[in-house]
Every structure is written in structure tokens, then in C-alpha cells.
Design a protein around this motif. Structure first.
Motif, PDB file in Angstrom:
ATOM      1  N   GLN A 137      29.887 -24.926 -13.037  1.00 46.41           N
ATOM      2  CA  GLN A 137      29.787 -26.236 -13.675  1.00 46.41           C
ATOM      3  C   GLN A 137      29.726 -26.099 -15.200  1.00 46.41           C
ATOM      4  O   GLN A 137      30.354 -26.884 -15.933  1.00 46.41           O
ATOM      5  CB  GLN A 137      28.552 -26.978 -13.160  1.00 46.41           C
ATOM      6  N   GLN A 138      28.966 -25.105 -15.657  1.00 41.49           N
ATOM      7  CA  GLN A 138      28.838 -24.901 -17.101  1.00 41.49           C
ATOM      8  C   GLN A 138      30.194 -24.528 -17.715  1.00 41.49           C
ATOM      9  O   GLN A 138      30.590 -25.073 -18.747  1.00 41.49           O
ATOM     10  CB  GLN A 138      27.816 -23.797 -17.380  1.00 41.49           C
ATOM     11  N   LEU A 139      30.911 -23.615 -17.070  1.00 39.15           N
ATOM     12  CA  LEU A 139      32.212 -23.173 -17.587  1.00 39.15           C
ATOM     13  C   LEU A 139      33.244 -24.296 -17.516  1.00 39.15           C
ATOM     14  O   LEU A 139      34.091 -24.429 -18.402  1.00 39.15           O
ATOM     15  CB  LEU A 139      32.703 -21.951 -16.815  1.00 39.15           C
ATOM     16  N   THR A 140      33.161 -25.112 -16.469  1.00 37.20           N
ATOM     17  CA  THR A 140      34.075 -26.255 -16.359  1.00 37.20           C
ATOM     18  C   THR A 140      33.842 -27.235 -17.507  1.00 37.20           C
ATOM     19  O   THR A 140      34.793 -27.779 -18.086  1.00 37.20           O
ATOM     20  CB  THR A 140      33.888 -26.962 -15.009  1.00 37.20           C
ATOM     21  N   GLY A 141      32.563 -27.466 -17.833  1.00 32.19           N
ATOM     22  CA  GLY A 141      32.255 -28.330 -18.975  1.00 32.19           C
ATOM     23  C   GLY A 141      32.781 -27.758 -20.280  1.00 32.19           C
ATOM     24  O   GLY A 141      33.293 -28.495 -21.137  1.00 32.19           O
TER      25      GLY A 141
END
Length: 466
Positions: A137-141
Motif C-alpha cells: 500500500q505504501q509503495l502504491t501510494g
């Protein structure tokens, strides 16, 4: 671990929290590690490409994009292990990981940092574990904002690694996230970080009770494991407005006065994180290997596509220049052909006019030549001779026919000689006169002829038509 010489020329640090993204851009080539730019952007909006993007220049002057994972999602654990080389240490951690991890190994991303220990043959390993879904989720953001990170770290781990371990204490780092308190608790005893944990607490009296209860459980564990003999003083680190309600509760729990420390600002923490990452002092990296390889491949492919695009643009530009030059040369050729045709027409007209002029001149010359011939023939003709006829042939030959008494035939020779020497001005009229042909005229009956015929041909010195 030995320090590696920095290979980075530029470094970015990105922190996403509470609907916004904070970006710090550093010049990593200077010893002062200067902050070049600071930018804040709403989550979901792209970050400045000039700051976070990578170009051909970064193949030589490398840029490090560093991202932070939220500390409330991180699980920390310290392990005391014998000193060994990094590869052996990694194998030992992997062997114990299933027992130490709060989640299945297949569902986590983990890394570690080494913290110096007071024991000569021992090292303290700080194990950092995050759920794989949280990392994703962090990398997608990050990707939504056009940020491809090269390292993923927990920012508070740098504070913990650089913590002053010269005095025994319980160091509690407090931070506020979404109306909740995140507490990093580190037990520092005998110059060694014996125990760490990350707690998520409500920002209320219930939170202080939970914190003190967790400290009691840790103290009992420490006594059982023999690394704790008495409760050390407490130091609370955080913003003064945030830590004040917690100091009273901790003072009641501890038998020592509670010390306080002002926590570093996000900018100061970004400087610490970037400096340690670019100098090779930090080994903890939570970025999955497959994601790192994908970002690297995307960067290389992007550079190839940009290079190919630049080559295509140069090729198209060259083609355009070629066609422009070709059109310019064609126009020059057409202009030259037009000039040649115009000159050719003028030349043809001149030739035609010259020919006409020559014809007129020739006609004029012939007219005067004929008159000159008639005048000379008449003037030089002896009275004894009779000119019966004369004929011009193509304007260059004159044939004379006449008669003469046989007794005066020598007059023909005199006439012939006179025509040979006749001049018009300084030039002879005739360039050649054939020998006279004299023949007696046949008489009727038996009477002898008293008259002869003569003729000769004169060639004019002027040329006529052929």
C-alpha cells in the motif's frame, strides 16, 4: 559493519501522512549535506518530476529516492547474537524469523540494523518487520505520486540506532498519528539496547494506563531473562505539548524523576535518514527485491525509450532539413533552367537575327556585285567585241558569251586580261577568270566565216549562296 564511501550525488526523502506528502531534496555530494529543496504536496497529486525523476545524468550522478513507512505499522525486536559476518548473520536471522515474527513469514517484509553492544563478542540486532500488505500500500501510494523509491525505511530506527547508550534508562519516543499515540519504547541497560517495542495507544488516560501496564510486563520479562535487576529512570522524547500528559503517569510509575528530550523535527529526521543511507551506515531496507528490480528495469527502459525518442526526433529533424535543402536546390535548379531557357531563346533569337542580317547583307552585296560586274563588263568591253549574253550562277560566277570579227580575235584576250586585273577599290573584282574559248562561226555554203564566238567564265571574289 565497515562504512562505504558515498556514491550518491543527490537524495530525496518522502514522508506520507495525514493526507499529505512531505518531500526533502538533499545535495549528498557536499560534506555539509545541504538541503536543496523542501516540497509539500497533497496525497494523490504528482510530485515535481525535476526533483524525483531520474534522467541520463543520474547514471553518473546517482540519485537516491528514500521513502518512509509509517512507524505504527512496524514491529521491532532486539536480539543479542554472537558477532559474525553479515552473510552468516542473515542466515541465523532467517532461521529464527518464524519464531520471532508476529505474522507468517510469507506475509511480511523484514530487515535489520546492527546496534553496538557492550559485550566484546556480542552484537545487538534490531529486527524490523512490516506486513507485506502495508508495504504494498505504501509503495502504491508512492507510485501514484510518481515516486519510485530505492529504499524503504522506518525513520525512528535511525533515532534508536544513534541513541546515547552511556546511561541506563527507559527511552520512550512519542508521536501522534490520526489521533492516536505511537510509542517506541527502548530499554537501555549496560550500554546495550536490551528490549524495544512499538505501541499504539489511545490519546487519553486509557493510553497512559496501557503504557504503564506494558512497562510492567516488560520489567517482569526482563527479570525472568536476567537482563533487568532494577527499574531504570525514564526519558520521554517528543514534542513538549504532546508528552506533558504522559510525564505525570510515568512519574507515578517510576521511582525516578522523568527526564524529557525534544524530538527532532521531520526535517532533522530526514537529514539523519538521508545521511545514514547515502553514507552506507544504514543496512535496514524494507523495499522488496522484486519491486527494486522492477523500478530499475523501468528506469533503464525509460532511458532507452527517451534515447530512442531523441534519436527519432533527430532523424525526423534531419529528414526535414534534407527535404528543405532538396526543395531549395530544386527551386535553384528550376530558376537555373528558366534562366537557361530564357538565355537559349534570346540566343536563338540573336542567331536568327544574325542569319537574317547575313542574308540581307548578302543580298545587298550581290546586288552591288551584279551592278559592279555590269559596269566593269561594259567599261572594259572593246568596241570590236559584241556581248551577246551574260549569266550569274549562284551569285558567285559570271559567264560571258559574245562574238567578234575573226580578224579581231586578239581583242578577246585583251578583254580577258582587263577583267582579270579589274579592281573595285583595293580588291580585285574577280578572283579567277577562265581562259577564253574562241570558235569560228560556221558560214553558209562555201563561203569562209568572218565572225567568231567567244566565252569565258569569271568567278567573283565575294561568296554567295550555295
Amino acid at each position: 559493519m565497515g562504512k562505504r564511501k558515498s556514491k550518491w550525488h543527490e537524495c530525496n526523502v518522502l514522508h506520507r501522512s495525514e493526507g499529505q506528502a512531505d518531500l526533502w531534496n538533499f545535495n549528498a555530494s557536499d560534506r555539509s549535506f545541504a538541503l536543496k529543496a523542501e516540497h509539500t504536496e497533497t496525497e494523490g497529486n504528482p510530485l515535481p518530476v525535476k526533483l524525483v525523476g531520474k534522467t541520463w545524468r543520474n547514471l553518473i550522478q546517482a540519485k537516491l529516492n528514500l521513502g518512509w513507512v509509517a512507524q505504527e505499522h512496524v514491529f521491532l525486536r532486539t536480539i543479542q547474537m554472537p558477532e559474525c559476518d553479515p552473510e552468516e548473520l542473515l542466515q541465523m536471522l532467517e532461521f529464527q524469523l518464524e519464531k520471532l515474527s508476529p505474522a507468517p513469514v510469507s506475509q511480511i517484509v523484514w530487515s535489520y540494523e546492527q546496534i553496538p553492544s557492550s559485550e566484546p563478542d556480542q552484537i545487538t540486532v534490531l529486527l524490523i518487520i512490516v506486513e507485506a500488505e502495508v508495504v504494498e500500500q505504501q509503495l502504491t501510494g508512492f507510485e501514484e505520486q510518481g515516486y519510485h523509491t530505492d529504499r524503504l525505511e522506518m525513520p525512528w530506527s535511525h533515532e534508536l540506532v544513534t541513541l546515547d547508550r552511556t546511561k541506563d534508562r527507559i527511552w520512550i519516543r512519542l508521536g501522534e498519528v490520526n489521533d492516536q499515540i505511537v510509542a517506541l519504547v527502548a530499554w537501555v541497560l549496560n550500554q546495550t539496547v536490551q528490549h524495544v517495542m512499538v505501541l499504539r495507544l489511545p490519546n487519553s488516560d486509557e493510553g497512559t494506563l496501557n503504557l504503564t501496564a506494558q512497562l510492567d510486563r516488560t520489567a517482569w520479562t526482563g527479570e525472568l531473562e536476567s537482563w533487568l535487576t532494577e527499574i531504570p529512570p525514564v526519558t520521554v522524547c517528543g514534542q513538549s505539548t504532546l508528552i506533558q500528559p504522559w510525564i505525570e503517569a510515568l512519574s507515578n510509575w517510576s521511582s525516578h524523576p522523568v527526564a524529557t528530550e525534544e524530538s527532532p523535527s521531520l526535517s532533522e529526521l530526514a537529514i539523519l535518514s538521508a545521511r545514514r543511507a547515502t553514507r552506507g551506515d544504514s543496512a535496514a531496507d524494507l523495499l522488496p527485491k522484486d519491486r527494486r528490480l522492477r523500478y530499475r528495469q523501468q528506469y533503464i527502459d525509460g532511458m532507452w525509450m527517451k534515447g530512442l525518442g531523441a534519436m527519432i526526433l533527430v532523424y525526423i529533424f534531419g529528414i526535414l532539413i534534407y527535404f528543405v535543402a532538396l526543395e531549395w536546390k530544386r527551386n535553384e535548379s528550376l530558376n537555373l533552367i528558366t534562366q537557361v531557357r530564357s538565355t537559349a531563346n534570346q540566343y536563338t533569337n540573336v542567331l536568327e537575327m544574325e542569319a537574317r542580317l547575313a542574308i540581307l547583307q548578302e543580298q545587298e552585296d550581290l546586288r552591288f556585285s551584279a551592278l559592279d560586274c555590269l559596269r566593269v563588263i561594259a567599261e572594259e568591253l572593246p568596241t570590236e567585241l559584241t556581248l551577246n549574253s551574260f549569266k550569274f550562277q549562284q551569285g558567285e560566277a559570271l559567264t560571258l558569251h559574245g562574238s567578234v570579227p575573226s580578224a579581231d580575235s586578239q581583242k578577246v584576250s585583251e578583254y580577258h586580261l582587263a577583267l582579270i586585273n579589274t579592281k573595285i577599290g583595293d580588291e580585285k573584282l574577280f578572283k579567277g577568270v577562265s581562259s577564253p574559248n574562241i570558235s569560228p562561226v560556221r558560214a553558209r555554203g562555201n563561203r569562209s566565216s568572218t565572225e567568231s564566238k567567244w566565252n569565258f567564265k569569271c568567278t567573283l571574289a565575294r561568296t554567295g549562296f550555295q
